[in-house]
Design a protein around this motif. Structure first.
Motif, PDB file in Angstrom:
ATOM      1  N   TRP A   1       5.618   8.517  -3.172  1.00 44.36           N
ATOM      2  CA  TRP A   1       4.192   8.207  -3.290  1.00 44.36           C
ATOM      3  C   TRP A   1       3.412   9.264  -4.062  1.00 44.36           C
ATOM      4  CZ3 TRP A   1      -0.278  10.560  -0.987  1.00 44.36           C
ATOM      5  CH2 TRP A   1      -1.462   9.817  -1.153  1.00 44.36           C
TER       6      TRP A   1
ATOM      7  N   HIS B   1       6.104  -2.121   0.551  1.00 41.05           N
ATOM      8  CA  HIS B   1       4.826  -1.926  -0.136  1.00 41.05           C
ATOM      9  C   HIS B   1       4.439  -3.180  -0.903  1.00 41.05           C
ATOM     10  CE1 HIS B   1       2.084  -0.015  -3.295  1.00 41.05           C
ATOM     11  NE2 HIS B   1       1.471   0.052  -2.145  1.00 41.05           N
TER      12      HIS B   1
ATOM     13  N   LYS C   1       2.763  -1.583   3.792  1.00 39.88           N
ATOM     14  CA  LYS C   1       1.496  -1.027   3.293  1.00 39.88           C
ATOM     15  C   LYS C   1       0.994  -1.999   2.236  1.00 39.88           C
ATOM     16  CE  LYS C   1      -0.397   2.744   0.502  1.00 39.88           C
ATOM     17  NZ  LYS C   1      -0.208   4.120   0.010  1.00 39.88           N
TER      18      LYS C   1
ATOM     19  N   GLU D   1      -6.991   2.341   5.098  1.00 41.87           N
ATOM     20  CA  GLU D   1      -7.664   3.366   4.308  1.00 41.87           C
ATOM     21  C   GLU D   1      -9.168   3.099   4.493  1.00 41.87           C
ATOM     22  OE1 GLU D   1      -6.788   5.063  -0.131  1.00 41.87           O
ATOM     23  OE2 GLU D   1      -7.334   2.978   0.071  1.00 41.87           O
TER      24      GLU D   1
ATOM     25  N   GLU E   1      -5.598  10.622  -1.702  1.00 39.75           N
ATOM     26  CA  GLU E   1      -5.190  10.357  -3.095  1.00 39.75           C
ATOM     27  C   GLU E   1      -6.214  10.956  -4.083  1.00 39.75           C
ATOM     28  OE1 GLU E   1      -5.184   6.116  -3.951  1.00 39.75           O
ATOM     29  OE2 GLU E   1      -7.097   5.839  -2.948  1.00 39.75           O
TER      30      GLU E   1
ATOM     31  N   TRP F   1       4.942   4.132 -11.102  1.00 40.66           N
ATOM     32  CA  TRP F   1       5.294   2.927 -10.352  1.00 40.66           C
ATOM     33  C   TRP F   1       6.107   1.971 -11.242  1.00 40.66           C
ATOM     34  CZ3 TRP F   1       0.236   4.985  -9.694  1.00 40.66           C
ATOM     35  CH2 TRP F   1      -0.105   5.337  -8.385  1.00 40.66           C
TER      36      TRP F   1
ATOM     37  N   TRP G   1       4.307  -3.916 -12.029  1.00 38.95           N
ATOM     38  CA  TRP G   1       3.457  -2.730 -12.185  1.00 38.95           C
ATOM     39  C   TRP G   1       3.047  -2.475 -13.632  1.00 38.95           C
ATOM     40  CZ3 TRP G   1       1.372  -0.033  -8.138  1.00 38.95           C
ATOM     41  CH2 TRP G   1       1.871  -0.339  -6.875  1.00 38.95           C
TER      42      TRP G   1
ATOM     43  N   GLU H   1       1.414  -3.990  -3.251  1.00 42.44           N
ATOM     44  CA  GLU H   1       0.165  -3.801  -3.995  1.00 42.44           C
ATOM     45  C   GLU H   1      -0.177  -5.160  -4.601  1.00 42.44           C
ATOM     46  OE1 GLU H   1      -2.233  -1.215  -4.714  1.00 42.44           O
ATOM     47  OE2 GLU H   1      -3.078  -3.125  -5.392  1.00 42.44           O
TER      48      GLU H   1
ATOM     49  N   VAL I   1      -6.158  -2.805  -5.205  1.00 45.91           N
ATOM     50  CA  VAL I   1      -6.861  -2.028  -6.225  1.00 45.91           C
ATOM     51  C   VAL I   1      -7.493  -2.943  -7.277  1.00 45.91           C
ATOM     52  CG1 VAL I   1      -6.503  -0.407  -8.134  1.00 45.91           C
ATOM     53  CG2 VAL I   1      -5.426   0.019  -5.921  1.00 45.91           C
TER      54      VAL I   1
ATOM     55  N   HIS J   1      -4.544  -0.676   2.488  1.00 46.74           N
ATOM     56  CA  HIS J   1      -5.397   0.119   1.596  1.00 46.74           C
ATOM     57  C   HIS J   1      -6.376  -0.807   0.887  1.00 46.74           C
ATOM     58  CE1 HIS J   1      -3.631   4.318   1.459  1.00 46.74           C
ATOM     59  NE2 HIS J   1      -3.160   3.725   2.539  1.00 46.74           N
ATOM     60  N   GLU J   2      -7.493  -0.236   0.470  1.00 46.15           N
ATOM     61  CA  GLU J   2      -8.608  -1.026  -0.082  1.00 46.15           C
ATOM     62  C   GLU J   2      -8.867  -2.220   0.847  1.00 46.15           C
ATOM     63  OE1 GLU J   2      -5.808  -0.446  -2.260  1.00 46.15           O
ATOM     64  OE2 GLU J   2      -6.694   1.521  -2.571  1.00 46.15           O
TER      65      GLU J   2
ATOM     66  N   GLU K   1       6.916   3.061  -2.879  1.00 44.94           N
ATOM     67  CA  GLU K   1       5.981   2.331  -3.756  1.00 44.94           C
ATOM     68  C   GLU K   1       6.607   2.165  -5.133  1.00 44.94           C
ATOM     69  OE1 GLU K   1       1.913   3.539  -3.939  1.00 44.94           O
ATOM     70  OE2 GLU K   1       1.664   3.421  -1.768  1.00 44.94           O
TER      71      GLU K   1
END
Ligand code: NOJ
Ligand code: CA
Length: 685
Positions: free
Chosen positions: A308, A397, A427, A486, A492, A318, A356, A399, A431, A467-468, A350
């Motif tokens: 991470w 993960h 997680k 988060e 971060e 990533w 990505w 995202e 974003v 997160h977010e 991640e």
């Protein structure tokens, strides 16, 4: 409102002329609320704490499409009052047992003009209140569009506040401290922006924590945010009144759309005489429904490491095409070995999956991330199996790059893969601006998305670290697989490219964001001098401050976030290995918002206490009384503190470890450098 007489009610209700007024009390009487019709015929309330006014006359009401404003011209048709005192045991948390002691008052109203029924429900605790609007089943009310909610909070003065702007997409801001009258989102330094949108100039996100001139600490937030839009607080022109303002769906032109019967989330007001009283309050979780999950064996607090920080340091990436892909099978195994050797439960990886290459900064991010297909250099099955052999779980993960529709399309396959692999934690991340445009992270559509994911995860026996996210409002009580989120400016931002969180940050967060619930802050950076990654870069805390974060910033799942090689040979790493993430008791030993905080926590099912203290940019010496320790027990205090020459700007890594024998009632002097901290394990002997 029409006059109404009540007999034999457990509270004082009187009506004079055409107005009613009712006085309510918390079980022991510390909190008093008056609910009344004001001279304009508007439903209103006010609140006192131990005889001091907290909120002056504040009106209530909701703006419903096709039904107009609901808050005036109402007839009170009845009041139900009940009391309840219970205790409950959270599956995990800051405390082993929680007392839920309140008085509940439901005011039933009818609008004579159209017979519309609405209830306003108040719950009074010793340390604050919650109230919400409830629309019962009734004829003529099915699908309801909510154009806004107008709950006022009229303050008694120009309080000092710790605030972040009412951005509809992000809570990733440094807290600012201003008087209510000074709050203005244009004060937010542009370079510190979370790069999304601030929608109103004089408005804030919650929890909004304040200190009044007469020394009361007050925080306004919400509890049980379900199928509704997040609440922001607008500062009215009088600079005394805050009004609820819901995050819109611009796409649909409404704030929320609900199905009757329905109720809003609780609007909460917590009060204390000390800043720490707010932190110790259980009002937010108490205003949520009890655990709904039957089998919870798979929910386990713990500690994790991860591939991470190297992406944030930009030594790896990533995305595979970058040529410096971080998530490889070999690296993951190395991390698993380290985790197994040092007693960590999980390893987060991640950048394991395809997509990505087109995430942050790309406008069209739908259909890009794939939640089941690994990059060619990452053999997910081999890695998971290797972890299992060593007793270490892989943390998945996901995202989403704020493309929730893409994620929803793949939920079944993504969670089936986790089930198949025996993975019990994910997680998630969001974003960027939400796709479709016109929806926001904090609007109803996304609130429902986050809940859908949480429920899917629960069905699949998966814990969530989001997160977010949408803000924490105590949902962890109902879905205890909602471990941490988060929803703040996490560590971060301390990367060489991330502007930095000044040491003051975590002296404010416990009294603001943390009132909502656990935080995935990702602490534990040991290589604080980052010159080798970017000239002049450093993490603006001392190493002892990093250790203190494990006690101060509560989470049932704590990360040791640095590269594993940065922990090698560091005696202070022992504290991270020792510190638990589940507690039987938590106390704020001392603290002042924006200055410093000292917290102590008792390990779950054990006898050891842990203490974390951290300070802002001022060095500090504090003498505390060890009044939390157990009587009759001798403890070895293992003290990790700043060295005499430590400093968050010039000498971050200088620390020393000392031991001392202590017992209940002893005094201990804590010395913290500028931007420094202290971490102590009180080992019961
Ligand atoms: C932002 C998250 O806060 C961070 O922890 C993560 O590494 C990146 N997004 C990528 O998902
Ligand atoms: Ca983030």
């Amino acid at each position: 409102m029409k006059k109404l007489a009540f007999l034999l009610l457990p509270f004082v209700l009187f009506s004079c002329s055409d107005h009613f007024s009712t006085s309510l009390k918390s079980p022991k009487g510390a909190v008093q609320v008056k609910v009344f019709e004001n001279t304009d015929g508007h439903l209103a309330y006010s609140m006192n704490f131990k005889g001091q006014p907290v909120l002056l006359e504040s009106t209530l009401g909701m703006e419903l499409r096709d039904h107009g404003f609901v808050g005036t011209d109402l007839k009170l048709v009845g009041v139900d009052s009940t009391g309840s005192k219970k205790t409950w045991r959270p599956l995990w948390g800051e405390d082993g047992v929680i007392i839920d002691d309140f008085r509940s008052y439901v005011f039933h109203f009818q609008r004579p003009a159209d017979q519309l029924l609405v209830d306003v429900h108040f719950k009074l605790y010793e340390e604050g209140i919650g109230f919400r609007y409830e629309f019962p089943q009734q004829e003529g009310l099915s699908e309801v569009i909510i154009d806004d909610e107008r709950s006022e909070f009229q303050l008694t003065g120009d309080h000092q506040t710790w605030w972040i702007p009412a951005d509809y997409d992000s809570y990733e801001y440094l807290y600012q401290s201003h008087k209510i009258s000074e709050i203005d989102s244009s004060l937010v330094d542009g370079s510190l922006l979370a790069a999304t949108t601030i929608m109103e100039k004089h408005a804030v996100n919650t929890p909004l924590t304040m200190k009044s001139e007469d020394g009361l600490y007050i925080s306004i937030h919400e509890a049980n945010l379900t199928d509704y839009a997040g609440m922001t607080l607008r500062i009215e022109e009088d600079k005394r009144t805050l009004t609820s303002s819901l995050v819109p769906s611009k796409l649909n032109g409404w704030k929320a759309k609900v199905q009757a019967p329905f109720h809003t989330p609780w609007r909460t007001i917590q009060v204390g005489e000390k800043a720490g009283d707010l932190v110790e309050s259980k009002l937010i979780v108490n205003l949520n429904e009890p655990n709904q999950l039957e089998n919870t064996d798979w929910i386990k607090p713990g500690k994790y490491i991860g591939i991470w920080w190297e992406m944030h340091l930009q030594t790896s990436a990533w995305d595979y095409a970058s040529g410096k892909h971080g998530a490889t099978t070999a690296k993951a195994k190395k991390y698993i070995d380290f985790a197994a050797r040092n007693g960590f439960d999980g390893v987060l990886v991640e950048g394991w999956n395809t997509g990505w290459e087109r995430w942050i900064g790309f406008p069209d991010r739908e259909g890009v991330f794939d939640f089941v297909t690994p990059y060619p250099d990452y053999d997910i099955r081999e890695v998971v199996a290797y972890g299992k052999q060593k007793g270490v779980e892989i943390i998945m993960h996901h995202e989403t790059s704020a493309a929730p529709r893409t994620y929803e399309q793949q939920l079944d396959t993504a969670y089936a893969l986790m089930k198949d692999l025996g993975i019990h934690a994910v997680k998630t991340g969001y974003v960027g601006p939400i796709i479709p445009e016109g929806e926001y992270h904090h609007g109803q559509w996304m609130v429902n998305h986050y809940r859908k994911v949480l429920k899917k995860a629960a069905e699949s026996e998966v814990m969530v670290f989001a997160h977010e996210p949408i803000k924490a409002t105590g949902i962890r009580r109902t879905y205890p697989n909602m471990m941490a989120r988060e929803g703040l400016r996490g560590s971060e931002f301390n990367s060489p490219w991330g502007y930095g969180n000044p040491p003051e940050h975590l002296t404010i967060v416990p009294f603001t964001r943390m009132l909502g619930g656990p935080i995935d802050y990702t602490p534990g950076i040991f290589k604080l001098d980052m010159n080798e990654y970017k000239e002049g870069a450093y993490v603006p805390t001392t190493l002892a401050y990093q250790l203190a974060e494990y006690v101060v910033v509560y989470s049932p799942v704590q990360m040791a976030s640095d590269l594993i090689e940065h922990y090698e040979g560091q005696a202070a790493f022992q504290f991270i290995k020792d510190v638990p993430t589940d507690w039987d008791g938590s106390v704020v030993v001392d603290g002042e918002i924006g200055e410093y905080i000292v917290m102590a926590r008792l390990e779950k099912g054990g006898h050891d206490w842990y203490l974390g203290g951290l300070t802002n940019e001022n060095a500090r010496e504090l003498t505390i009384e060890l009044d939390f320790l157990q009587a009759g027990v001798t403890y070895e205090a293992q003290i990790y503190q700043d060295a005499a020459d430590a400093d968050f700007e010039t000498n971050q890594a200088a620390y020393e470890i000392t031991q001392k024998t202590v017992k209940l009632g002893d005094e201990l002097t804590l010395k913290m450098a500028r931007g420094g901290g202290v971490a102590i394990r009180f080992k019961a002997l």
